[in-house]
Design an enzyme around this catalytic site. Structure first.
Site, mmCIF file in Angstrom:
data_model
loop_
_atom_site.group_PDB
_atom_site.id
_atom_site.type_symbol
_atom_site.label_atom_id
_atom_site.label_comp_id
_atom_site.label_asym_id
_atom_site.label_seq_id
_atom_site.Cartn_x
_atom_site.Cartn_y
_atom_site.Cartn_z
ATOM 1 N N SER A 140 0.809 -1.235 0.000
ATOM 2 C CA SER A 140 0.000 0.000 0.000
ATOM 3 C C SER A 140 0.834 1.274 0.000
ATOM 4 O O SER A 140 0.398 2.305 0.516
ATOM 5 C CB SER A 140 -0.972 0.017 1.201
ATOM 6 O OG SER A 140 -1.825 -1.093 1.165
ATOM 7 N N HIS B 212 -21.849 0.866 -14.674
ATOM 8 C CA HIS B 212 -20.944 1.547 -13.745
ATOM 9 C C HIS B 212 -20.237 2.709 -14.457
ATOM 10 O O HIS B 212 -19.118 2.562 -14.954
ATOM 11 C CB HIS B 212 -19.908 0.556 -13.200
ATOM 12 C CG HIS B 212 -20.482 -0.438 -12.246
ATOM 13 N ND1 HIS B 212 -20.533 -0.216 -10.886
ATOM 14 C CD2 HIS B 212 -21.059 -1.645 -12.451
ATOM 15 C CE1 HIS B 212 -21.096 -1.250 -10.290
ATOM 16 N NE2 HIS B 212 -21.432 -2.131 -11.219
ATOM 17 N N LYS C 253 17.269 2.182 6.804
ATOM 18 C CA LYS C 253 17.568 0.751 6.845
ATOM 19 C C LYS C 253 16.515 -0.117 6.154
ATOM 20 O O LYS C 253 16.872 -1.081 5.461
ATOM 21 C CB LYS C 253 17.761 0.297 8.299
ATOM 22 C CG LYS C 253 18.395 -1.075 8.442
ATOM 23 C CD LYS C 253 19.823 -1.117 7.907
ATOM 24 C CE LYS C 253 20.781 -0.336 8.789
ATOM 25 N NZ LYS C 253 22.184 -0.448 8.330
ATOM 26 N N GLY D 137 1.738 2.688 -2.828
ATOM 27 C CA GLY D 137 1.302 3.468 -3.979
ATOM 28 C C GLY D 137 2.017 3.133 -5.272
ATOM 29 O O GLY D 137 2.252 4.035 -6.083
ATOM 30 N N CYS E 169 -26.153 0.509 -10.514
ATOM 31 C CA CYS E 169 -26.285 -0.950 -10.518
ATOM 32 C C CYS E 169 -27.248 -1.406 -9.421
ATOM 33 O O CYS E 169 -28.456 -1.285 -9.560
ATOM 34 C CB CYS E 169 -24.909 -1.600 -10.391
ATOM 35 S SG CYS E 169 -24.889 -3.345 -10.877
ATOM 36 N N GLU F 217 -18.752 5.211 -13.277
ATOM 37 C CA GLU F 217 -17.524 5.671 -12.615
ATOM 38 C C GLU F 217 -16.276 5.102 -13.258
ATOM 39 O O GLU F 217 -15.185 5.684 -13.156
ATOM 40 C CB GLU F 217 -17.561 5.313 -11.124
ATOM 41 C CG GLU F 217 -17.463 3.832 -10.787
ATOM 42 C CD GLU F 217 -18.787 3.104 -10.733
ATOM 43 O OE1 GLU F 217 -18.870 2.039 -10.087
ATOM 44 O OE2 GLU F 217 -19.758 3.610 -11.346
ATOM 45 N N ARG G 158 -25.386 -9.398 -12.219
ATOM 46 C CA ARG G 158 -26.080 -10.644 -12.566
ATOM 47 C C ARG G 158 -27.573 -10.423 -12.793
ATOM 48 O O ARG G 158 -28.188 -11.147 -13.554
ATOM 49 C CB ARG G 158 -25.909 -11.678 -11.440
ATOM 50 C CG ARG G 158 -24.492 -12.144 -11.244
ATOM 51 C CD ARG G 158 -24.412 -13.312 -10.250
ATOM 52 N NE ARG G 158 -23.018 -13.706 -10.086
ATOM 53 C CZ ARG G 158 -22.210 -13.240 -9.156
ATOM 54 N NH1 ARG G 158 -22.663 -12.358 -8.292
ATOM 55 N NH2 ARG G 158 -20.955 -13.631 -9.089
ATOM 56 N N HIS H 209 -31.499 -1.015 -8.616
ATOM 57 C CA HIS H 209 -32.399 -2.063 -8.121
ATOM 58 C C HIS H 209 -33.141 -1.609 -6.857
ATOM 59 O O HIS H 209 -34.335 -1.871 -6.697
ATOM 60 C CB HIS H 209 -31.606 -3.339 -7.827
ATOM 61 C CG HIS H 209 -30.960 -3.934 -9.033
ATOM 62 N ND1 HIS H 209 -30.129 -5.036 -8.982
ATOM 63 C CD2 HIS H 209 -31.002 -3.583 -10.350
ATOM 64 C CE1 HIS H 209 -29.702 -5.336 -10.189
ATOM 65 N NE2 HIS H 209 -30.207 -4.461 -11.034
#
Length: 542
Positions: A14, A514, A188, A16, A380, A516, A469, A384
């Site tokens: 993590s 989606h 180190k 980057g 999505c 985004e 789905r 619904h």
């Protein structure tokens, strides 16, 4: 032939690597080079599609339907280059392909081994499609020393020899921690990480050193001395106010200049960073602020909705406002009144998801947005939830629900068993493997004339990426329309509702796809741009 750049990581995860790779790709692109980025992941899953968002973060989907690592989202957002299934591979897929070849007898009875068969497959993947770009950046997932990553490190070591000095570079990203008690930066961990890398046979050309404090020249010199790297190629990577500062920040410390020198390139054009200057200026100097409540279910891991969060930021850039995102676990609304948390927000977004947990809370958020005229964006699963809320509360279909959560009397959301992709009929059933039951990748849609979404897109034909789905059950669309929730976007064959909206509401849109996944900081997605504009208007009214 493309020059290959391998980006590895050490010390901790993590740090980057994905952002560093994306920013470097953007810098090379700003100099006029053609780039491509890909990710090699050592885990044994065939792809991230069935992995929990709590553990892995979001699954990024490409136009060609690949479920990939979220870092491919960073690559696309920074470079605008569309990724494909050829740009992400895992150990699981590598081993699967090797075993399939062995079963077919393609190894002619020879003993199948990690070296050369697995490493050759990794090398083949890394080089695929490299002839039409100037630079191919390959990020290796995990950290040096991870046992599952050894075949990948061995493969890129071999590639370094195969390609020759002028056609490859190794970049190693490490951590230079600051110990507050001692008041010192510690080099180190970086030294040990590079020692581990060199033991594998890889000598890094550039060290990218993540730190929360500036790294003095003496410390950089010390790192370079112990790691056999020139001091100029020990590049500080400091914390930034926004990730979109990274291209400019890396250029200012000479990252791209030193990388090009590794390849013997000293006469490259200067980078044009105009669009990045614009983005950073917008982030740092907004004219206002809006509050957006994201009511979801994967709130424990920040990266679960990474593309969504960035797309909201992009919508803010387009409207020159700061978007304050308030992540709310929908489960809260199942025991507390939604108004307690949503009163005063300028927009409500219900994102995608799977499973029954938190459903009633999401439906409560939709109801609040509809009744209080707050701009609502359902993506999505969010679409619904809007369908279920309308069916229950306006159409009086009390048992309305999705068949994902059982067998309701009114299955307003149901599993679609057949659809068309291109000129091919795709099918699925309840028993199909989870990794194969979804409608994945880019699909076209036709928008209704005069609809809000046609106005937003400025067109009546679009293409967006899907990952789901279940679909809106068309047997109920007339009842829903009679109560104000209308289908305003259909699949070209008219069988699958893609977008629904409430025309009488200030801004109420639900989409099956989606959006985004296609938003960029310098090209915000039209729906997010319009949603934030509506939130700005809402802010002036409250």
């Amino acid at each position: 032939m493309a020059r290959l750049i391998f980006i590895t990581g050490g010390v901790v995860s993590s740090l980057g690597k994905g952002l560093a790779s994306a920013a470097l790709g953007a810098l090379l692109q700003a100099r006029g080079y053609k780039v491509r980025l890909r990710k090699l992941d050592p885990y044994l899953n065939v792809d991230p599609g069935t992995m929990s968002p709590h553990q892995h973060g979001e699954v990024y989907v490409t136009d060609d339907g690949a479920e990939t690592d979220l870092d491919l989202g960073h690559y696309e957002r920074f470079t605008g280059v569309a990724s494909s299934k050829a740009d992400n591979i895992t150990s699981g897929r590598i081993y699967q392909q090797v075993i399939e070849k062995e079963r077919r007898g393609e190894y002619l009875g020879r003993t199948v081994q990690v070296i050369p068969h697995v490493t050759d497959m990794i090398k083949e993947f890394a080089l695929a499609g490299s002839d039409d770009v100037d630079f191919l950046l390959c990020e290796i997932g995990g950290t040096v020393g991870d046992i599952e990553g050894l075949p990948f490190f061995e493969a890129i070591r071999q590639l370094g020899n195969d390609l020759g000095r002028d056609h490859h570079a190794f970049i190693h990203l490490t951590l230079v921690p600051y110990l507050g008690a001692a008041g010192e930066l510690k080099t180190k961990p970086t030294q040990h990480s590079v020692k581990e890398l060199r033991a594998i046979g890889i000598q890094p050309d550039i060290l990218l050193c993540r730190s929360e404090k500036p790294i003095p020249e003496e410390e950089r010199k010390k790192i370079g001395l112990f790691c056999n790297v020139p001091k100029e190629r020990v590049i500080p990577a400091l914390d930034l106010k926004t990730i979109y500062e990274a291209p400019k920040a890396y250029h200012d410390v000479g990252f791209d200049v030193e990388l090009l020198k590794v390849f013997g390139i000293t006469d490259a054009p200067s980078p044009d960073l105009t669009k990045w200057d614009w983005v950073v200026d917008r982030v740092k100097n907004p004219e206002g602020e809006v509050r957006i409540a994201v009511v979801g279910k994967y709130m424990q891991v920040k990266d679960s909705y990474k593309s969504l969060s960035e797309a909201l930021v992009h919508g803010g850039l387009a409207n020159n406002v700061k978007v304050r995102i308030e992540m709310i676990d929908s489960v809260i609304f199942e025991r507390d009144d939604a108004a307690t948390f949503l009163e005063g927000v300028n927009g409500i977004l219900v994102p995608g998801g799977f499973g029954e947990r938190g459903v009633e809370g999401k439906i409560a958020a939709v109801k609040f947005a509809r009744e209080h005229k707050v701009p609502f964006f359902g993506i999505c699963y969010g679409l619904h939830m809007a369908v279920i809320e309308t069916a229950r509360n306006l159409c009086n279909l009390e048992d309305a629900n999705t068949t994902e959560n059982g067998t309701p009397k009114h299955p307003v959301i149901a599993l679609m068993t057949e659809w068309i992709k291109g000129n091919k009929v795709e099918t699925r059933t309840e028993t199909t493997d989870l990794g194969g039951t979804m409608r994945l990748g880019a699909y076209p849609a036709v928008l209704s004339k005069g609809s809000k979404v046609e106005e937003v897109y400025g067109s009546n034909t679009i293409s967006e990426r899907h990952r789901h789905r279940y679909e809106v059950n068309t047997n109920y669309v007339d009842q829903l329309a009679a109560k104000g929730l209308v289908v305003s976007g259909w699949s070209p064959d008219g069988k699958l509702p893609e977008i629904m909206e409430i025309p009488a509401h200030p801004w109420f849109i639900g989409v099956q796809f989606h959006p985004e996944l296609k938003s960029k900081p310098f090209a915000p997605h039209p729906l997010f741009k319009s949603f934030i504009a509506a939130a700005v208007k809402q802010g002036r009214l409250v």
